[in-house]
Motif scaffolding. Sequence first.
Motif, mmCIF file in Angstrom:
data_model
loop_
_atom_site.group_PDB
_atom_site.id
_atom_site.type_symbol
_atom_site.label_atom_id
_atom_site.label_comp_id
_atom_site.label_asym_id
_atom_site.label_seq_id
_atom_site.Cartn_x
_atom_site.Cartn_y
_atom_site.Cartn_z
ATOM 1 N N ALA A 102 -0.527 3.229 16.390
ATOM 2 C CA ALA A 102 -0.727 4.672 16.204
ATOM 3 C C ALA A 102 0.520 5.321 15.603
ATOM 4 C CB ALA A 102 -1.095 5.333 17.533
ATOM 5 N N ALA A 103 1.701 4.906 16.067
ATOM 6 C CA ALA A 103 2.956 5.474 15.562
ATOM 7 C C ALA A 103 3.170 5.107 14.093
ATOM 8 C CB ALA A 103 4.127 4.999 16.410
ATOM 9 N N PHE A 104 2.806 3.887 13.719
ATOM 10 C CA PHE A 104 2.937 3.459 12.325
ATOM 11 C C PHE A 104 2.026 4.293 11.429
ATOM 12 C CE2 PHE A 104 1.437 0.197 9.063
ATOM 13 C CZ PHE A 104 2.460 0.463 8.173
ATOM 14 N N GLN A 105 0.771 4.427 11.830
ATOM 15 C CA GLN A 105 -0.160 5.213 11.028
ATOM 16 C C GLN A 105 0.295 6.672 10.938
ATOM 17 O OE1 GLN A 105 -4.198 4.559 12.360
ATOM 18 N NE2 GLN A 105 -4.028 2.348 12.083
ATOM 19 N N GLU A 106 0.779 7.214 12.032
ATOM 20 C CA GLU A 106 1.291 8.585 12.037
ATOM 21 C C GLU A 106 2.509 8.713 11.124
ATOM 22 O OE1 GLU A 106 3.335 11.715 15.152
ATOM 23 O OE2 GLU A 106 1.883 10.277 15.940
ATOM 24 N N ALA A 107 3.386 7.708 11.123
ATOM 25 C CA ALA A 107 4.580 7.739 10.276
ATOM 26 C C ALA A 107 4.197 7.735 8.799
ATOM 27 C CB ALA A 107 5.490 6.552 10.594
ATOM 28 N N VAL A 108 3.237 6.898 8.422
ATOM 29 C CA VAL A 108 2.781 6.858 7.022
ATOM 30 C C VAL A 108 2.143 8.180 6.646
ATOM 31 C CG1 VAL A 108 1.162 5.790 5.394
ATOM 32 C CG2 VAL A 108 2.514 4.346 6.939
ATOM 33 N N VAL A 158 11.840 5.607 6.965
ATOM 34 C CA VAL A 158 10.744 6.057 7.821
ATOM 35 C C VAL A 158 10.517 5.003 8.889
ATOM 36 C CG1 VAL A 158 8.327 6.752 7.940
ATOM 37 C CG2 VAL A 158 9.672 7.289 5.887
ATOM 38 N N GLY A 159 10.879 5.354 10.124
ATOM 39 C CA GLY A 159 10.737 4.423 11.232
ATOM 40 C C GLY A 159 9.740 4.922 12.258
ATOM 41 N N PHE A 160 9.416 4.058 13.203
ATOM 42 C CA PHE A 160 8.446 4.384 14.255
ATOM 43 C C PHE A 160 8.654 3.408 15.404
ATOM 44 C CE2 PHE A 160 6.766 1.456 11.211
ATOM 45 C CZ PHE A 160 6.159 0.474 11.973
ATOM 46 N N HIS A 161 8.109 3.736 16.578
ATOM 47 C CA HIS A 161 8.231 2.844 17.724
ATOM 48 C C HIS A 161 7.109 3.108 18.723
ATOM 49 C CE1 HIS A 161 10.258 6.472 19.189
ATOM 50 N NE2 HIS A 161 9.886 6.075 20.388
ATOM 51 N N GLY A 162 6.938 2.167 19.636
ATOM 52 C CA GLY A 162 5.950 2.303 20.696
ATOM 53 C C GLY A 162 6.202 1.258 21.773
ATOM 54 N N GLN A 163 5.697 1.536 22.965
ATOM 55 C CA GLN A 163 5.897 0.604 24.073
ATOM 56 C C GLN A 163 4.780 -0.427 24.177
ATOM 57 O OE1 GLN A 163 6.599 3.455 27.319
ATOM 58 N NE2 GLN A 163 8.722 2.726 27.329
ATOM 59 N N SER A 164 3.682 -0.204 23.477
ATOM 60 C CA SER A 164 2.581 -1.166 23.479
ATOM 61 C C SER A 164 2.114 -1.352 22.039
ATOM 62 C CB SER A 164 1.423 -0.654 24.333
ATOM 63 O OG SER A 164 0.822 0.482 23.713
ATOM 64 N N VAL A 165 1.300 -2.347 21.829
ATOM 65 C CA VAL A 165 0.777 -2.594 20.488
ATOM 66 C C VAL A 165 -0.051 -1.409 20.016
ATOM 67 C CG1 VAL A 165 -0.718 -4.079 19.094
ATOM 68 C CG2 VAL A 165 0.852 -5.092 20.761
ATOM 69 N N SER A 166 -0.868 -0.854 20.876
ATOM 70 C CA SER A 166 -1.692 0.286 20.472
ATOM 71 C C SER A 166 -0.826 1.506 20.157
ATOM 72 C CB SER A 166 -2.756 0.619 21.519
ATOM 73 O OG SER A 166 -2.161 0.929 22.753
ATOM 74 N N GLU A 167 0.225 1.747 20.947
ATOM 75 C CA GLU A 167 1.148 2.849 20.657
ATOM 76 C C GLU A 167 1.870 2.607 19.335
ATOM 77 O OE1 GLU A 167 4.059 3.833 23.617
ATOM 78 O OE2 GLU A 167 2.545 4.143 25.178
ATOM 79 N N LEU A 168 2.277 1.370 19.114
ATOM 80 C CA LEU A 168 2.978 1.020 17.882
ATOM 81 C C LEU A 168 2.084 1.236 16.673
ATOM 82 C CD1 LEU A 168 5.627 -0.253 16.741
ATOM 83 C CD2 LEU A 168 4.389 -2.418 16.776
ATOM 84 N N PHE A 203 8.709 -1.767 20.950
ATOM 85 C CA PHE A 203 8.508 -2.311 19.630
ATOM 86 C C PHE A 203 8.965 -1.237 18.650
ATOM 87 C CE2 PHE A 203 5.148 -4.284 22.196
ATOM 88 C CZ PHE A 203 5.331 -5.621 21.897
ATOM 89 N N PHE A 204 9.578 -1.647 17.539
ATOM 90 C CA PHE A 204 9.997 -0.659 16.547
ATOM 91 C C PHE A 204 9.830 -1.247 15.156
ATOM 92 C CE2 PHE A 204 13.666 -3.220 17.480
ATOM 93 C CZ PHE A 204 14.303 -3.401 16.263
ATOM 94 N N GLY A 205 9.684 -0.365 14.199
ATOM 95 C CA GLY A 205 9.517 -0.818 12.825
ATOM 96 C C GLY A 205 9.970 0.229 11.842
ATOM 97 N N ARG A 206 9.968 -0.170 10.595
ATOM 98 C CA ARG A 206 10.341 0.716 9.498
ATOM 99 C C ARG A 206 9.461 0.380 8.314
ATOM 100 N NH1 ARG A 206 16.179 1.919 6.734
ATOM 101 N NH2 ARG A 206 15.279 2.721 4.830
ATOM 102 N N ILE A 207 9.015 1.411 7.599
ATOM 103 C CA ILE A 207 8.198 1.179 6.415
ATOM 104 C C ILE A 207 9.050 0.449 5.378
ATOM 105 C CG2 ILE A 207 6.872 2.235 4.560
ATOM 106 C CD1 ILE A 207 6.201 4.523 6.473
ATOM 107 N N ALA A 208 8.538 -0.641 4.874
ATOM 108 C CA ALA A 208 9.259 -1.464 3.897
ATOM 109 C C ALA A 208 8.923 -1.031 2.480
ATOM 110 C CB ALA A 208 8.873 -2.931 4.090
ATOM 111 N N GLY A 209 9.872 -1.261 1.588
ATOM 112 C CA GLY A 209 9.609 -1.054 0.175
ATOM 113 C C GLY A 209 9.783 0.362 -0.325
ATOM 114 N N ILE A 210 10.300 1.254 0.519
ATOM 115 C CA ILE A 210 10.585 2.614 0.070
ATOM 116 C C ILE A 210 12.025 2.938 0.452
ATOM 117 C CG2 ILE A 210 8.176 3.387 0.225
ATOM 118 C CD1 ILE A 210 8.910 4.903 2.795
#
Length: 111
Positions: free
Chosen positions: A46-52, A34-44, A23-30
């Motif tokens: 945690a990665a999102f919160q860490e990225a912010v 700033v992107g992040f990724h993880g192999q599970s929902v919980s990893e994703l 799973f991968f994502g990017r912070i929207a609206g900035i």
Amino acid sequence: MNNVMIYKGYNARVDYDAEDEIFFGRIAGIADGVGFHGQSVSELNAAFQEAVDDYLETCRKIGKSPEKPYSGKMMFRVDPETHRRAAIAAELSGKSLNQWAEDVLAKAACR
């Protein structure tokens, strides 16, 4: 699957890469990428919160103001006929054009 995450007022859209099985994502609206990724929902998550948190900390360290979630002020142009019809619709609903437009945009954005 809900593909939007929210943390500390920041939003991200999430997608899945079947080839890499992540799973991968990017912070929207900035503007900062700033992107992040993880192999599970919980990893994703945690990665999102860490990225912010990392984004906010990096901005603090370099003396840059982090881009904030939107202010609520919008300016845009529409066709004069659309403007006329919207103004009439607002008046008929007993609202200001600003309040009417906010209600219509809010409903459309939730779809």
